[in-house]
Design a protein around this motif. Structure first.
Motif, PDB file in Angstrom:
ATOM      1  N   ILE A 215       4.237   1.113  -1.221  1.00  0.00           N
ATOM      2  CA  ILE A 215       3.405  -0.023  -0.797  1.00  0.00           C
ATOM      3  C   ILE A 215       2.069   0.484  -0.241  1.00  0.00           C
ATOM      4  O   ILE A 215       1.002  -0.058  -0.568  1.00  0.00           O
ATOM      5  N   LEU A 216       2.130   1.525   0.588  1.00  0.00           N
ATOM      6  CA  LEU A 216       0.896   2.103   1.115  1.00  0.00           C
ATOM      7  C   LEU A 216       0.001   2.599  -0.013  1.00  0.00           C
ATOM      8  O   LEU A 216      -1.219   2.367  -0.002  1.00  0.00           O
ATOM      9  N   ALA A 217       0.588   3.307  -0.972  1.00  0.00           N
ATOM     10  CA  ALA A 217      -0.192   3.838  -2.092  1.00  0.00           C
ATOM     11  C   ALA A 217      -0.829   2.700  -2.896  1.00  0.00           C
ATOM     12  O   ALA A 217      -1.994   2.793  -3.305  1.00  0.00           O
ATOM     13  N   LEU A 218      -0.068   1.632  -3.120  1.00  0.00           N
ATOM     14  CA  LEU A 218      -0.591   0.496  -3.875  1.00  0.00           C
ATOM     15  C   LEU A 218      -1.778  -0.143  -3.158  1.00  0.00           C
ATOM     16  O   LEU A 218      -2.801  -0.479  -3.782  1.00  0.00           O
ATOM     17  N   ILE A 219      -1.669  -0.283  -1.841  1.00  0.00           N
ATOM     18  CA  ILE A 219      -2.776  -0.863  -1.059  1.00  0.00           C
ATOM     19  C   ILE A 219      -4.008   0.037  -1.142  1.00  0.00           C
ATOM     20  O   ILE A 219      -5.137  -0.446  -1.379  1.00  0.00           O
ATOM     21  N   ILE A 220      -3.816   1.324  -0.966  1.00  0.00           N
ATOM     22  CA  ILE A 220      -4.941   2.260  -0.985  1.00  0.00           C
ATOM     23  C   ILE A 220      -5.615   2.293  -2.350  1.00  0.00           C
ATOM     24  O   ILE A 220      -6.848   2.221  -2.469  1.00  0.00           O
ATOM     25  N   LEU A 221      -4.816   2.384  -3.409  1.00  0.00           N
ATOM     26  CA  LEU A 221      -5.388   2.446  -4.754  1.00  0.00           C
ATOM     27  C   LEU A 221      -6.065   1.133  -5.133  1.00  0.00           C
ATOM     28  O   LEU A 221      -7.076   1.128  -5.854  1.00  0.00           O
ATOM     29  N   THR A 222      -5.540   0.019  -4.658  1.00  0.00           N
ATOM     30  CA  THR A 222      -6.181  -1.286  -4.915  1.00  0.00           C
ATOM     31  C   THR A 222      -7.532  -1.370  -4.206  1.00  0.00           C
ATOM     32  O   THR A 222      -8.528  -1.839  -4.783  1.00  0.00           O
ATOM     33  N   LEU A 223      -7.578  -0.908  -2.961  1.00  0.00           N
ATOM     34  CA  LEU A 223      -8.848  -0.898  -2.228  1.00  0.00           C
ATOM     35  C   LEU A 223      -9.875   0.001  -2.913  1.00  0.00           C
ATOM     36  O   LEU A 223     -11.065  -0.334  -2.984  1.00  0.00           O
ATOM     37  N   GLU A 224      -9.407   1.135  -3.430  1.00  0.00           N
ATOM     38  CA  GLU A 224     -10.333   2.019  -4.137  1.00  0.00           C
ATOM     39  C   GLU A 224     -10.893   1.376  -5.396  1.00  0.00           C
ATOM     40  O   GLU A 224     -12.058   1.585  -5.750  1.00  0.00           O
ATOM     41  N   ARG A 225     -10.086   0.587  -6.051  1.00  0.00           N
ATOM     42  CA  ARG A 225     -10.504  -0.020  -7.322  1.00  0.00           C
ATOM     43  C   ARG A 225     -11.446  -1.188  -7.120  1.00  0.00           C
ATOM     44  O   ARG A 225     -12.408  -1.386  -7.886  1.00  0.00           O
ATOM     45  N   PHE A 226     -11.227  -1.972  -6.063  1.00  0.00           N
ATOM     46  CA  PHE A 226     -11.971  -3.225  -5.925  1.00  0.00           C
ATOM     47  C   PHE A 226     -12.943  -3.257  -4.745  1.00  0.00           C
ATOM     48  O   PHE A 226     -13.618  -4.254  -4.536  1.00  0.00           O
ATOM     49  N   THR A 227     -13.003  -2.175  -3.969  1.00  0.00           N
ATOM     50  CA  THR A 227     -13.953  -2.119  -2.862  1.00  0.00           C
ATOM     51  C   THR A 227     -14.656  -0.765  -2.875  1.00  0.00           C
ATOM     52  O   THR A 227     -14.412   0.078  -3.749  1.00  0.00           O
TER      53      THR A 227
ATOM     54  N   PRO B  25      -1.346   9.083  -1.610  1.00  0.00           N
ATOM     55  CA  PRO B  25      -1.108   7.988  -2.555  1.00  0.00           C
ATOM     56  C   PRO B  25      -1.155   8.448  -4.004  1.00  0.00           C
ATOM     57  O   PRO B  25      -0.923   7.651  -4.916  1.00  0.00           O
ATOM     58  N   ARG B  26      -1.460   9.719  -4.250  1.00  0.00           N
ATOM     59  CA  ARG B  26      -1.681  10.222  -5.604  1.00  0.00           C
ATOM     60  C   ARG B  26      -0.393  10.744  -6.232  1.00  0.00           C
ATOM     61  O   ARG B  26      -0.339  11.853  -6.739  1.00  0.00           O
ATOM     62  N   PHE B  27       0.670   9.970  -6.178  1.00  0.00           N
ATOM     63  CA  PHE B  27       1.913  10.376  -6.834  1.00  0.00           C
ATOM     64  C   PHE B  27       2.145   9.513  -8.062  1.00  0.00           C
ATOM     65  O   PHE B  27       1.545   8.454  -8.228  1.00  0.00           O
TER      66      PHE B  27
END
Length: 392
Positions: free
Chosen positions: A111-123, A137-139
């Motif tokens: 869940i943490l990885a998904l939040i971080i990667l989503t923020l990187e993609r859209f912000t 998060p890079r697994f």
């Protein structure tokens, strides 16, 4: 986990110090994982005490020795070298104790990885890897699958630390749970205690010496540490004449101090010895200390200072959710460190804030995690719930 055992007079005793050792060891790991992020150019009142926070792997040795000791206690008490009950119930209890919180920790990391990667993609947010991050998060999906199968420490070429560093030792302990009844106890019955320890170290050190060290990050030699814990239980409670004589004749407190000193010196001085050597010394020291404390309880002597520390209410309270603390502190500390480095604080303020927030929030989060994902699967809680349901 409180353990019940028997003296020779069949009186029931409680080894509270086992809980305290586990709780304090888990807290020590939390502090050890803060150390690499505390920064440099700090005053002595910070840098000097934190020099003691470099032996985190010794805590893992303690956990593994405790596991061997506690699992061996009912076997020793039965005087048959068999696990009481049947194998199915044994594996069921072990799985219920270790797997649900472990899976919950994996899902938490996902869940943490998904939040971080989503923020990187859209912000504009970007996650910048920091040396000694305890969570990343890079697994990959494969990493998640291997973790769910509890074999991520066995597959060559995988980074056993990538998701959440402490999870490697949980996988190792889970695998030891199978070796205990299927390999170690049959060897114990046939060839004795020394053979168990020798074969355990043979299993644990084979990847290091014959397969190019590929499993060294997951420290398979701790399999031997588990059997050292088994030996401690046998020495403390076995009715065999040789083991009773051994128990009474050796100065276990002094041996604990000697082996602990050797472990610290060989790790600290970097004398060129392999990690398994000083971690095995740490395991032997832990076993000697446990035997010593057990004798104090059985003989009803006045507890020494170190044992009063282990039996302190705070140490006992920590042990209640020590497993959850171990599973979750890595991601919590990593997130706090990543946030604090953006605040441009002075080195002293950064270090002090890092320790206060990391320890405090890790404890709070771990206790909530324990309530949600660990306590509902514990035997005592399940029995109380069943009794309550029966009454209602």
């Amino acid at each position: 986990m409180k353990q019940l055992t028997r003296t020779s007079t069949e009186e029931r005793i409680r080894l509270h110090f086992l809980d305290g050792i586990r709780g304090l060891a888990a807290l020590y790991v939390v502090f050890c994982h803060i150390l690499p992020h505390q920064g440099e150019n700090l005053p002595l009142w910070i840098s000097l005490p934190t020099k003691l926070l470099r032996y985190g792997s010794f805590s893992v040795a303690i956990f593994i020795v405790l596991s061997g000791y506690c699992l061996m206690l009912p076997v020793t008490r039965s005087q048959t070298s068999y696990i009481p009950g049947n194998l199915f119930n044994y594996f069921k209890k072990r799985a219920r104790r270790i797997i649900p919180p472990f899976y919950a920790a994996i899902i938490f990391c996902c869940i943490l990885a998904l939040i971080i990667l989503t923020l990187e993609r859209f912000t504009t947010f970007q996650w910048r890897e920091v040396q000694y991050d305890w969570f990343s998060p890079r697994f990959s999906v494969l990493d998640v699958i291997l973790h769910f199968l509890v074999i991520h420490n066995l597959v060559p070429g995988t980074n056993v630390y990538i998701m959440n560093i402490p999870l490697w030792s949980v996988a190792l302990e889970w695998q030891i749970y199978f070796l205990f009844p299927l390999v170690f106890l049959p060897i114990l019955r046939r060839w004795g205690l020394l053979s168990v320890i020798a074969i355990a170290f043979l299993i644990g050190l084979t990847p290091h010496y014959l397969f190019n060290n590929y499993m060294d990050p997951s420290r398979p030699w701790f399999v031997g540490s588990f059997t050292i814990g088994m030996a401690a239980a046998e020495i403390a409670f076995s009715q065999q004449r040789q083991l009773i004589k051994l128990n009474k004749s050796l100065p276990w407190d002094k041996l604990a101090a000697i082996f602990a000193s050797v472990a610290i010196i060989t790790e600290w001085k970097k004398l060129g010895v392999d990690a398994w050597i000083f971690e095995t010394f740490a395991s032997i020291a832990a076993a000697c200390l446990i035997i010593y404390c057990t004798k104090i309880v059985i003989e009803r002597k006045t507890p020494p200072l170190i044992m009063r520390l282990f039996e302190h209410p705070i140490a006992i309270a920590l042990s209640t959710f020590s497993y959850s603390l171990y599973l979750t502190h890595g991601p919590v500390e990593t997130l706090i460190n990543h946030w604090l480095v953006t605040l441009n604080m002075s080195p002293v303020m950064f270090a002090v804030t890092l320790y206060l927030l990391s320890v405090g929030i890790s404890l709070i989060f771990a206790y909530l995690f324990y309530l949600a994902f660990e306590r509902p699967f514990m035997s005592g809680f399940l029995k109380k719930r069943k009794a309550k349901d029966a009454i209602s």
